[in-house]
Write an enzyme that holds these catalytic residues in place. Sequence first.
Site, PDB file in Angstrom:
ATOM      1  N   HIS A 133       0.847  -1.202   0.000  1.00  0.00           N
ATOM      2  CA  HIS A 133       0.000   0.000   0.000  1.00  0.00           C
ATOM      3  C   HIS A 133       0.879   1.247   0.000  1.00  0.00           C
ATOM      4  CE1 HIS A 133      -3.842  -1.949   1.899  1.00  0.00           C
ATOM      5  NE2 HIS A 133      -3.402  -2.603   0.848  1.00  0.00           N
ATOM      6  N   TYR A 149      -8.507   4.873   8.754  1.00  0.00           N
ATOM      7  CA  TYR A 149      -8.535   5.223  10.174  1.00  0.00           C
ATOM      8  C   TYR A 149      -9.647   6.256  10.337  1.00  0.00           C
ATOM      9  CZ  TYR A 149      -3.971   3.010  11.009  1.00  0.00           C
ATOM     10  OH  TYR A 149      -2.935   2.107  11.143  1.00  0.00           O
ATOM     11  N   LYS A 160       2.710  -0.362  15.117  1.00  0.00           N
ATOM     12  CA  LYS A 160       4.163  -0.358  15.322  1.00  0.00           C
ATOM     13  C   LYS A 160       4.740  -1.515  16.131  1.00  0.00           C
ATOM     14  CE  LYS A 160       5.183   3.219  13.022  1.00  0.00           C
ATOM     15  NZ  LYS A 160       5.530   2.825  11.693  1.00  0.00           N
ATOM     16  N   TYR A 193       4.814   6.552   9.766  1.00  0.00           N
ATOM     17  CA  TYR A 193       4.000   5.368   9.487  1.00  0.00           C
ATOM     18  C   TYR A 193       4.778   4.341   8.659  1.00  0.00           C
ATOM     19  CZ  TYR A 193      -0.305   2.707   9.141  1.00  0.00           C
ATOM     20  OH  TYR A 193      -1.240   1.715   9.254  1.00  0.00           O
TER      21      TYR A 193
HETATM   22  P1  FAD Z   1       5.248 -11.766  21.187  1.00  0.00           P
HETATM   23  O1  FAD Z   1       4.719 -11.822  19.817  1.00  0.00           O
HETATM   24  O2  FAD Z   1       4.285 -11.561  22.304  1.00  0.00           O
HETATM   25  O3  FAD Z   1       6.067 -13.095  21.416  1.00  0.00           O
HETATM   26  C1  FAD Z   1       6.474 -13.531  22.681  1.00  0.00           C
HETATM   27  C2  FAD Z   1       6.466 -15.038  22.694  1.00  0.00           C
HETATM   28  O4  FAD Z   1       6.965 -15.491  23.926  1.00  0.00           O
HETATM   29  C3  FAD Z   1       5.075 -15.621  22.557  1.00  0.00           C
HETATM   30  O5  FAD Z   1       5.047 -16.571  21.524  1.00  0.00           O
HETATM   31  C4  FAD Z   1       4.786 -16.218  23.926  1.00  0.00           C
HETATM   32  O6  FAD Z   1       3.935 -17.339  23.842  1.00  0.00           O
HETATM   33  C5  FAD Z   1       6.179 -16.578  24.385  1.00  0.00           C
HETATM   34  N1  FAD Z   1       6.329 -16.660  25.832  1.00  0.00           N
HETATM   35  C6  FAD Z   1       5.763 -15.892  26.787  1.00  0.00           C
HETATM   36  N2  FAD Z   1       6.175 -16.283  27.997  1.00  0.00           N
HETATM   37  C7  FAD Z   1       7.030 -17.307  27.813  1.00  0.00           C
HETATM   38  C8  FAD Z   1       7.776 -18.132  28.680  1.00  0.00           C
HETATM   39  N3  FAD Z   1       7.723 -17.965  30.014  1.00  0.00           N
HETATM   40  N4  FAD Z   1       8.558 -19.086  28.148  1.00  0.00           N
HETATM   41  C9  FAD Z   1       8.619 -19.279  26.815  1.00  0.00           C
HETATM   42  N5  FAD Z   1       7.935 -18.522  25.936  1.00  0.00           N
HETATM   43  C10 FAD Z   1       7.143 -17.543  26.429  1.00  0.00           C
HETATM   44  N6  FAD Z   1       0.483  -4.702  17.067  1.00  0.00           N
HETATM   45  C11 FAD Z   1       0.129  -4.013  16.011  1.00  0.00           C
HETATM   46  O7  FAD Z   1       0.966  -3.298  15.481  1.00  0.00           O
HETATM   47  N7  FAD Z   1      -1.159  -4.096  15.511  1.00  0.00           N
HETATM   48  C12 FAD Z   1      -2.089  -4.920  16.073  1.00  0.00           C
HETATM   49  O8  FAD Z   1      -3.222  -5.003  15.610  1.00  0.00           O
HETATM   50  C13 FAD Z   1      -1.755  -5.663  17.189  1.00  0.00           C
HETATM   51  N8  FAD Z   1      -2.642  -6.480  17.775  1.00  0.00           N
HETATM   52  C14 FAD Z   1      -2.268  -7.178  18.889  1.00  0.00           C
HETATM   53  C15 FAD Z   1      -3.189  -7.996  19.538  1.00  0.00           C
HETATM   54  C16 FAD Z   1      -2.852  -8.686  20.704  1.00  0.00           C
HETATM   55  C17 FAD Z   1      -3.870  -9.577  21.403  1.00  0.00           C
HETATM   56  C18 FAD Z   1      -1.546  -8.536  21.228  1.00  0.00           C
HETATM   57  C19 FAD Z   1      -1.147  -9.262  22.506  1.00  0.00           C
HETATM   58  C20 FAD Z   1      -0.619  -7.738  20.557  1.00  0.00           C
HETATM   59  C21 FAD Z   1      -0.967  -7.040  19.399  1.00  0.00           C
HETATM   60  N9  FAD Z   1      -0.057  -6.211  18.731  1.00  0.00           N
HETATM   61  C22 FAD Z   1      -0.426  -5.518  17.656  1.00  0.00           C
HETATM   62  C23 FAD Z   1       1.312  -6.069  19.136  1.00  0.00           C
HETATM   63  C24 FAD Z   1       2.229  -6.989  18.343  1.00  0.00           C
HETATM   64  O9  FAD Z   1       1.552  -8.175  18.029  1.00  0.00           O
HETATM   65  C25 FAD Z   1       3.443  -7.214  19.221  1.00  0.00           C
HETATM   66  O10 FAD Z   1       4.100  -5.967  19.360  1.00  0.00           O
HETATM   67  C26 FAD Z   1       4.412  -8.251  18.690  1.00  0.00           C
HETATM   68  O11 FAD Z   1       3.826  -9.531  18.784  1.00  0.00           O
HETATM   69  C27 FAD Z   1       5.727  -8.224  19.477  1.00  0.00           C
HETATM   70  O12 FAD Z   1       6.508  -9.336  19.172  1.00  0.00           O
HETATM   71  P2  FAD Z   1       7.372 -10.028  20.290  1.00  0.00           P
HETATM   72  O13 FAD Z   1       8.085 -11.127  19.587  1.00  0.00           O
HETATM   73  O14 FAD Z   1       8.131  -9.023  21.032  1.00  0.00           O
HETATM   74  O15 FAD Z   1       6.329 -10.615  21.335  1.00  0.00           O
HETATM   75  C1  DHB Z   2      -3.796  -3.438  11.635  1.00  0.00           C
HETATM   76  C2  DHB Z   2      -3.523  -3.252  12.970  1.00  0.00           C
HETATM   77  C3  DHB Z   2      -3.186  -2.006  13.419  1.00  0.00           C
HETATM   78  O1  DHB Z   2      -2.909  -1.821  14.709  1.00  0.00           O
HETATM   79  C4  DHB Z   2      -3.134  -0.919  12.563  1.00  0.00           C
HETATM   80  O2  DHB Z   2      -2.828   0.291  13.038  1.00  0.00           O
HETATM   81  C5  DHB Z   2      -3.402  -1.118  11.231  1.00  0.00           C
HETATM   82  C6  DHB Z   2      -3.742  -2.380  10.773  1.00  0.00           C
HETATM   83  C7  DHB Z   2      -4.160  -4.788  11.159  1.00  0.00           C
HETATM   84  O3  DHB Z   2      -4.309  -5.690  12.006  1.00  0.00           O
HETATM   85  O4  DHB Z   2      -4.332  -4.965   9.959  1.00  0.00           O
END
Ligand code: FAD
Ligand code: DHB
Length: 392
Positions: free
Chosen positions: A72, A201, A297, A385
Amino acid sequence: MRTQVGIVGAGPAGLMLSHLLHLSGVESVVIENKSRKYVEERVRAGVLEQGTVDLMIETGVGTRLKQLGLVHHGVELRFDGRGHRIDFADLTGGKGITIYAQHEVVRDLTDARLADGGQVIFEVDDVSIHDFDGTRLRITYRKDGAPHQIECDFIAGCDGFHGICRPTIPAGVLTAFERVYPFAWLGILAEVAPSSDELIYASHERGFALHSMRSQQLTRLYIQCAPDEQIEAWPDARIWDEMHRRFATHDEWKLHEGPVVQKGITEMRSFVVEPMQYGNLFLAGDAAHIVPPTGAKGLNLAIADVRVLARALAEFYRRGSRDALNRYSDVCLRRVWKVQRFSWWMTSMLHRFEDDNAFDRRRQLAELDYVTNSRAGSQSLAENYVGLPMEL
Ligand code: FAD
Ligand code: DHB
């Protein structure tokens, strides 16, 4: 078991770190408490910055992303029943974003690690980390009831916001900075073609709404709701009714409805700990910081952290120098705080707050009017963005 870097968490941060280390000849083992199926199906973020996309392609994990990702070059900000396009390509010298689900990123990275002979151990329990302020670090866990231990030189805490690594650091070492928002997002995935080619948005009197997508047949939608809302209180008909109201325009535009295949509520929080390291333990991604999702983000910031960490670890093993490791937290936090600012700003501009009065709403609308009509205003949104440049 012995390895160079023990990684807790097989989310985007842990898996990308393991992949980048492998490319630099550094060994790692990833442990994850959920099943492979669970992490590969968990519906979360969907927007990849240009830098994240480029990194995946350059490091050989971009094949499916290139086939399935939707590129996009702009987004729409909708308010007062009218849409206003922010043209990323024009405002950022041709950059854009790619719509590609987080669980697909996780799948691609897991496949690559396993194909390269990497170790990703799923479904472990009772994970704890030990002696990370010294040099004989250990991770202990159980798998199928049996105790295991990994000895390593470094531990990367990539275990998300609710993980165990950050809370294991002794009290008084970290300073936490936090803001909790008085609302949450109710998100759905619907089996229907997107109603627009680009993300929308929408800022509405009744609250924020976001139109996104996963493919030509799958629409992702979110609405602002109360933070303590129960999903049971939102049957599909109520969700669609609210979506129609918030996306309503003065023209013929229509929101397409389809079967809802997934729904959930996400809390909204800004959170940072400083520093992001203690001894030979390094926190990355959501383990160290959370942003409200409005700027899309979270996932991108997690990837940015591990780029810095992978480089620093590679430098340590190549040249024996700890300089880059010592600077890890400072380098990451500069980006983290800029992304915090942007995510907070997008959230504040687009949501209704419970104590909003008529003045606040007028001010919000004036800000949206400014951002969409001033080149300087649009450009600031666009460059944040699509993703600020990486400073390694
Ligand atoms: P995570 O993806 O959380 O990965 C951490 C991993 O560690 C997981 O797989 C977990 O199971 C594992 N873990 C936890 N504890 C332990 C342990 N004790 N031992 C072993 N493994 C463990 N961001 C956006 O930009 N847009 C969105 O729409 C959006 N929606 C989201 C919805 C939800 C429900 C959540 C929780 C987050 C969302 N986020 C979103 C944020 C984005 O998904 C996260 O910023 C991203 O997943 C970060 O990646 P990470 O690898 O740091 O953490
Ligand atoms: C999506 C999630 C977001 O938080 C956002 O700002 C834009 C798109 C998505 O899940 O597609």
